[in-house]
Design a protein around this motif. Structure first.
Motif, PDB file in Angstrom:
ATOM      1  N   THR A 334     -80.890  56.257 -24.830  1.00 28.57           N
ATOM      2  CA  THR A 334     -79.830  57.005 -24.151  1.00 28.57           C
ATOM      3  C   THR A 334     -80.197  58.470 -24.030  1.00 28.57           C
ATOM      4  OG1 THR A 334     -78.152  55.468 -24.968  1.00 28.57           O
ATOM      5  CG2 THR A 334     -77.394  57.631 -24.244  1.00 28.57           C
ATOM      6  N   LEU A 335     -80.752  59.035 -25.087  1.00 28.56           N
ATOM      7  CA  LEU A 335     -81.175  60.438 -25.055  1.00 28.56           C
ATOM      8  C   LEU A 335     -82.210  60.674 -23.962  1.00 28.56           C
ATOM      9  CD1 LEU A 335     -81.390  63.321 -26.231  1.00 28.56           C
ATOM     10  CD2 LEU A 335     -83.054  62.414 -27.866  1.00 28.56           C
ATOM     11  N   LEU A 336     -83.206  59.802 -23.877  1.00 28.03           N
ATOM     12  CA  LEU A 336     -84.279  59.980 -22.891  1.00 28.03           C
ATOM     13  C   LEU A 336     -83.765  59.812 -21.467  1.00 28.03           C
ATOM     14  CD1 LEU A 336     -87.173  58.088 -24.717  1.00 28.03           C
ATOM     15  CD2 LEU A 336     -86.990  60.551 -24.360  1.00 28.03           C
ATOM     16  N   HIS A 337     -82.906  58.811 -21.240  1.00 28.15           N
ATOM     17  CA  HIS A 337     -82.387  58.590 -19.894  1.00 28.15           C
ATOM     18  C   HIS A 337     -81.500  59.758 -19.454  1.00 28.15           C
ATOM     19  CE1 HIS A 337     -84.022  54.739 -18.951  1.00 28.15           C
ATOM     20  NE2 HIS A 337     -83.513  54.149 -20.012  1.00 28.15           N
ATOM     21  N   ARG A 338     -80.634  60.231 -20.358  1.00 26.44           N
ATOM     22  CA  ARG A 338     -79.770  61.363 -20.014  1.00 26.44           C
ATOM     23  C   ARG A 338     -80.600  62.617 -19.732  1.00 26.44           C
ATOM     24  NH1 ARG A 338     -74.978  61.784 -24.495  1.00 26.44           N
ATOM     25  NH2 ARG A 338     -73.670  60.037 -23.882  1.00 26.44           N
ATOM     26  N   SER A 339     -81.500  62.928 -20.659  1.00 27.73           N
ATOM     27  CA  SER A 339     -82.259  64.171 -20.550  1.00 27.73           C
ATOM     28  C   SER A 339     -83.215  64.149 -19.369  1.00 27.73           C
ATOM     29  CB  SER A 339     -83.045  64.413 -21.845  1.00 27.73           C
ATOM     30  OG  SER A 339     -82.187  64.401 -22.963  1.00 27.73           O
ATOM     31  N   GLY A 340     -83.616  62.953 -18.944  1.00 28.15           N
ATOM     32  CA  GLY A 340     -84.554  62.852 -17.832  1.00 28.15           C
ATOM     33  C   GLY A 340     -83.997  63.295 -16.499  1.00 28.15           C
ATOM     34  N   ARG A 341     -82.704  63.643 -16.449  1.00 29.61           N
ATOM     35  CA  ARG A 341     -82.146  64.184 -15.200  1.00 29.61           C
ATOM     36  C   ARG A 341     -82.708  65.566 -14.897  1.00 29.61           C
ATOM     37  NH1 ARG A 341     -81.742  60.184 -13.014  1.00 29.61           N
ATOM     38  NH2 ARG A 341     -82.525  59.180 -14.896  1.00 29.61           N
ATOM     39  N   THR A 342     -83.229  66.280 -15.906  1.00 30.49           N
ATOM     40  CA  THR A 342     -83.833  67.584 -15.702  1.00 30.49           C
ATOM     41  C   THR A 342     -85.314  67.507 -16.056  1.00 30.49           C
ATOM     42  OG1 THR A 342     -83.662  69.941 -16.213  1.00 30.49           O
ATOM     43  CG2 THR A 342     -83.357  68.420 -18.042  1.00 30.49           C
ATOM     44  N   GLY A 343     -86.047  68.602 -15.812  1.00 31.18           N
ATOM     45  CA  GLY A 343     -87.476  68.606 -16.083  1.00 31.18           C
ATOM     46  C   GLY A 343     -88.235  67.617 -15.225  1.00 31.18           C
ATOM     47  N   ARG A 344     -87.825  67.457 -13.968  1.00 30.89           N
ATOM     48  CA  ARG A 344     -88.387  66.431 -13.091  1.00 30.89           C
ATOM     49  C   ARG A 344     -89.469  67.011 -12.195  1.00 30.89           C
ATOM     50  NH1 ARG A 344     -84.567  62.131 -12.882  1.00 30.89           N
ATOM     51  NH2 ARG A 344     -85.290  61.413 -10.875  1.00 30.89           N
ATOM     52  N   ALA A 345     -90.504  66.201 -11.984  1.00 27.75           N
ATOM     53  CA  ALA A 345     -91.580  66.523 -11.036  1.00 27.75           C
ATOM     54  C   ALA A 345     -92.159  67.909 -11.283  1.00 27.75           C
ATOM     55  CB  ALA A 345     -91.076  66.411  -9.599  1.00 27.75           C
ATOM     56  N   GLY A 346     -92.397  68.229 -12.565  1.00 31.02           N
ATOM     57  CA  GLY A 346     -93.051  69.486 -12.883  1.00 31.02           C
ATOM     58  C   GLY A 346     -92.127  70.668 -13.103  1.00 31.02           C
ATOM     59  N   ARG A 347     -90.819  70.514 -12.804  1.00 30.49           N
ATOM     60  CA  ARG A 347     -89.885  71.615 -13.036  1.00 30.49           C
ATOM     61  C   ARG A 347     -89.519  71.686 -14.511  1.00 30.49           C
ATOM     62  NH1 ARG A 347     -87.020  69.283  -8.681  1.00 30.49           N
ATOM     63  NH2 ARG A 347     -85.323  68.789 -10.111  1.00 30.49           N
ATOM     64  N   LYS A 348     -89.256  72.877 -15.002  1.00 33.51           N
ATOM     65  CA  LYS A 348     -88.843  73.077 -16.381  1.00 33.51           C
ATOM     66  C   LYS A 348     -87.352  72.809 -16.517  1.00 33.51           C
ATOM     67  CE  LYS A 348     -92.908  74.393 -17.760  1.00 33.51           C
ATOM     68  NZ  LYS A 348     -93.702  73.559 -18.699  1.00 33.51           N
ATOM     69  N   GLY A 349     -86.943  72.329 -17.679  1.00 33.87           N
ATOM     70  CA  GLY A 349     -85.534  72.054 -17.924  1.00 33.87           C
ATOM     71  C   GLY A 349     -85.169  72.307 -19.372  1.00 33.87           C
ATOM     72  N   ILE A 350     -83.882  72.448 -19.619  1.00 38.76           N
ATOM     73  CA  ILE A 350     -83.363  72.660 -20.970  1.00 38.76           C
ATOM     74  C   ILE A 350     -82.351  71.562 -21.270  1.00 38.76           C
ATOM     75  CG2 ILE A 350     -82.026  74.193 -22.470  1.00 38.76           C
ATOM     76  CD1 ILE A 350     -83.152  76.550 -20.945  1.00 38.76           C
ATOM     77  N   CYS A 351     -82.451  70.979 -22.440  1.00 44.22           N
ATOM     78  CA  CYS A 351     -81.526  69.938 -22.880  1.00 44.22           C
ATOM     79  C   CYS A 351     -80.881  70.411 -24.178  1.00 44.22           C
ATOM     80  CB  CYS A 351     -82.272  68.626 -23.091  1.00 44.22           C
ATOM     81  SG  CYS A 351     -81.249  67.316 -23.777  1.00 44.22           S
ATOM     82  N   VAL A 352     -79.549  70.516 -24.173  1.00 44.22           N
ATOM     83  CA  VAL A 352     -78.804  71.017 -25.332  1.00 44.22           C
ATOM     84  C   VAL A 352     -77.947  69.895 -25.898  1.00 44.22           C
ATOM     85  CG1 VAL A 352     -77.107  72.694 -26.146  1.00 44.22           C
ATOM     86  CG2 VAL A 352     -78.751  73.351 -24.374  1.00 44.22           C
ATOM     87  N   LEU A 353     -78.105  69.622 -27.179  1.00 44.57           N
ATOM     88  CA  LEU A 353     -77.255  68.656 -27.874  1.00 44.57           C
ATOM     89  C   LEU A 353     -76.220  69.429 -28.674  1.00 44.57           C
ATOM     90  CD1 LEU A 353     -80.120  67.151 -27.503  1.00 44.57           C
ATOM     91  CD2 LEU A 353     -79.281  65.608 -29.263  1.00 44.57           C
ATOM     92  N   ILE A 354     -74.932  69.271 -28.330  1.00 47.70           N
ATOM     93  CA  ILE A 354     -73.858  69.910 -29.076  1.00 47.70           C
ATOM     94  C   ILE A 354     -73.599  69.061 -30.319  1.00 47.70           C
ATOM     95  CG2 ILE A 354     -71.500  70.760 -28.995  1.00 47.70           C
ATOM     96  CD1 ILE A 354     -73.367  72.171 -27.044  1.00 47.70           C
ATOM     97  N   VAL A 355     -73.870  69.623 -31.493  1.00 46.11           N
ATOM     98  CA  VAL A 355     -73.871  68.844 -32.731  1.00 46.11           C
ATOM     99  C   VAL A 355     -72.843  69.424 -33.710  1.00 46.11           C
ATOM    100  CG1 VAL A 355     -75.280  67.949 -34.620  1.00 46.11           C
ATOM    101  CG2 VAL A 355     -76.338  68.429 -32.392  1.00 46.11           C
ATOM    102  N   PRO A 356     -71.727  68.698 -33.983  1.00 50.51           N
ATOM    103  CA  PRO A 356     -70.840  69.114 -35.076  1.00 50.51           C
ATOM    104  C   PRO A 356     -71.609  69.124 -36.391  1.00 50.51           C
ATOM    105  CG  PRO A 356     -69.809  67.447 -33.702  1.00 50.51           C
ATOM    106  CD  PRO A 356     -71.248  67.507 -33.287  1.00 50.51           C
ATOM    107  N   GLU A 357     -71.221  70.027 -37.308  1.00 49.50           N
ATOM    108  CA  GLU A 357     -72.025  70.222 -38.519  1.00 49.50           C
ATOM    109  C   GLU A 357     -72.218  68.935 -39.318  1.00 49.50           C
ATOM    110  OE1 GLU A 357     -69.080  71.575 -38.037  1.00 49.50           O
ATOM    111  OE2 GLU A 357     -67.817  71.561 -39.810  1.00 49.50           O
ATOM    112  N   HIS A 358     -71.249  68.006 -39.255  1.00 49.06           N
ATOM    113  CA  HIS A 358     -71.374  66.782 -40.039  1.00 49.06           C
ATOM    114  C   HIS A 358     -72.251  65.733 -39.361  1.00 49.06           C
ATOM    115  CE1 HIS A 358     -68.276  65.770 -37.140  1.00 49.06           C
ATOM    116  NE2 HIS A 358     -68.381  64.503 -37.455  1.00 49.06           N
TER     117      HIS A 358
END
Length: 611
Positions: A334-358
């Motif tokens: 799921t992480l790879l499929h979601r994140s693969g929407r950016t950084g496509r065909a040589g373009r740079k992308g940023i993937c941020v995971l919002i993580v509660p402390e627990h």
């Protein structure tokens, strides 16, 4: 085989019918999967290809099947029964594939047709009756057309399964088996998949003949153009962190993933209220709504898309360089499929995971299983975003062109009437009002979250020190504002009032910034707050306009009277309604109250029982 004239770095045998289209699109260099497929172009072998999302697979398999569909011809003949069949897991991906093949085979006079769920099946049947060289569709709709006799696969020379692993995950195995069983046995079959689980391997053995295995991207190179960030937040500040991340980003468009449809609806409404141009994608939406949302992202009318994982599979949005996971992905796929929407065909992308402390360990575990590394950080705060706003305003001013002839006269008149400082101040205020107010986040002790100690030790230490750390680091409110004017808002504790959303609402409704707001005092049924004296008149005029506040909320001025800041003693227990003490001291539980001024009666000793 012809090549684009500047393609010296890609010595691949591209079919001559496609080379001019690639050149017109600026393909000076093919991606690794496209290069590999170009070398397979003259082959008649079946292929099982593993390549990551965003690696240019559509152009790759378009190149791979060109010789199979066209032979040595430069163009297709009259359209009849389809020669090529492309199967995709979702409507959006199928439509996207059709668009790509239309331009790639444009010079070959291709005619394509789509067969996807959610569209009018009658229109699709009419298109098939007129003939098509290549048909692109989703499994369920393709099977329906085959069953009804509208789609004849008797002339098919090549079948491509795009995102084959996702189709199995979505439960399309039976449909795929039916479709492949309806195609000629001598066809060529190509399967493209991000991963090759056991289900894909079994499908390949059943419906492919001695398929050649092609692994284009090694696991360690997956998503090399994506920068991953773990953004730690408190449990109740996840949405605030998403807002601040969007405000602090250079991205022209962003995609935010949620687990559920309800979460998508809620977050979309929240972002819309905060001034973001936002659309949503979820499975409950009609196809026309989904198409309109994607088109709004493509033409720039919307800059943020909130989506569920399934709804966003296969979509390709231009200039998408930020993906935010509002919920921690449950598994690496799921992480790879979601994140693969950016950084496509040589373009740079940023993937941020919002993580509660627990949830820190769970997020790290998913990244580890996906063989990815991430930078751990806290969410951007108000000071960081305001500094960014100042830089953006400065850059806007510097990049503004000199006044033209029509503007010069009024500019001189303005400078002769108002000082340059006032003009600059008006410009700054106008720029700030056009930007959403950032959220005030409580900082997290990030060093503790990064430590290698046990989970229990980290949790206990965090709970012991959270309040202290927050008091020391949180920027104080300007409670001692001199000469401020007090206002009353008709929302209090009973309506679950919280400064974290009251402050942005006050600023937006009255056209002020957080620095113009002093103390905020939440009472049972109302909230009292202070506005700087020089902004009070304009604030009063703004909030009196209809529609600036949420339904049922009212802001009224208190006439500028300063409240009594002294602390009032709490009334005794048993106070009368209205808060006036009765003069009686509180009684201990289990003892009767004695009259005022009287001593309690002495109890007679009980007689001893004779032995």
């Amino acid at each position: 085989m012809a090549l684009p004239p500047d393609a010296g770095s890609m010595p691949a045998p591209v079919h001559p019918a496609l080379s001019s289209a690639l050149e017109a699109r600026g393909y000076s260099q093919l991606t690794p999967v496209q290069m590999e497929m170009a070398h397979q172009g003259d082959s008649a072998e079946d292929l099982l290809v593993s390549a990551q999302t965003g690696s240019g697979k559509t152009v790759a398999f378009g190149i791979a099947i060109a010789a199979t569909l066209l032979g040595t011809d430069q163009a297709f003949g009259p359209a009849g029964a389809p020669l090529g069949l492309i199967i995709a897991p979702t409507r959006e991906l199928a439509i996207q594939v059709q668009r790509e093949l239309d331009w790639l085979y444009h010079d070959a006079n291709v005619r394509t047709a789509t067969c996807v769920g959610g569209m009018d099946a009658r229109d699709e049947r009419r298109a098939l009756a007129h003939g098509a060289h290549i048909v692109v569709g989703t499994p369920g709709r393709l099977r329906d057309h085959i069953t009804r006799g509208a789609l004849d696969l008797g002339a098919v020379r090549a079948v491509v399964l795009d995102e084959a692993d996702e189709m199995l995950d979505l439960g399309f195995r039976e449909d795929l088996e039916f479709i492949l069983g309806s195609a000629p046995e001598e066809r060529r079959t190509l399967m493209f998949s991000a991963t090759v689980p056991r289900g894909i391997a079994d499908l390949a053995k059943t419906f492919q003949k001695d398929a050649r295995r092609v692994a284009v991207t090694a696991a360690t190179d997956q998503h090399a153009d994506i920068e991953y960030q773990l953004m730690f937040v408190r449990r109740d500040e996840r949405e605030h962190a998403i807002i601040n991340t969007l405000l602090n980003s250079d991205s022209g468009s962003a995609l935010v993933f949620c687990h559920t449809r309800e979460a998508v609806r809620h977050l979309t409404a929240r972002l819309g209220n905060r001034g973001f141009s936002v659309v949503s994608l979820s499975g409950e939406m009609a196809q026309s709504e989904r198409s309109n949302a994607l088109q709004a992202m493509r033409d720039g009318r919307a800059h943020v898309c909130v989506a569920t994982d399934v709804a966003a599979r296969g979509i390709d949005l231009p200039n998408l360089d930020l993906v935010i996971h509002a919920d921690v992905p449950s598994n690496p796929a799921t992480l790879l499929h979601r994140s693969g929407r950016t950084g496509r065909a040589g373009r740079k992308g940023i993937c941020v995971l919002i993580v509660p402390e627990h949830r820190g360990n769970a997020a790290r575990r998913v990244l580890s299983l996906a063989k990815l590394t991430a930078t751990e950080r806290s969410a951007p705060g108000i000071a960081e975003i305001e500094a960014r706003y100042r830089r953006d305003i400065m850059e806007t001013a510097r990049s503004t062109n000199e006044p033209d002839e029509d503007e010069a006269v009024f500019v001189r008149e303005l400078l002769g009437t108002v000082s340059p400082e006032k003009i600059a101040a008006a410009f700054v205020r106008q720029q700030l009002l056009a930007r959403p107010v950032p959220e005030d986040l409580a900082p997290l002790p990030l060093a503790e979250l990064k430590s290698k100690r046990s989970k229990r030790e980290r949790t206990n230490e965090f709970e012991r020190g959270a309040k202290h750390d927050t008091k020391q680091v949180r920027e104080p409110r300007p409670a001692d504002m001199q000469g401020g004017v007090w206002f009353t808002l008709s929302i209090g504790r009973k309506q679950r009032a919280d400064p974290k959303w009251l402050l942005p609402m006050i600023c937006k409704a009255g056209g002020v910034t957080k620095r113009d707001v002093g103390s905020i005092r939440i009472e049972d049924t109302q909230t009292r707050f202070e506005i700087a004296a020089d902004k009070a008149a304009a604030f009063t005029a703004k909030v009196s306009q209809p529609g600036v506040l949420e339904r049922g909320a009212v802001i009224t001025p208190e006439g500028g009277v300063q409240p009594d800041r002294s602390t009032k003693p709490k009334p005794y227990k048993g106070a009368k309604p209205g808060g006036k003490p009765t003069g009686k001291k509180p009684q201990h539980r289990g003892k009767a109250a004695s009259p005022a001024g009287e001593q309690p009666r002495k109890q007679k000793p009980k007689a001893k029982r004779p032995r």
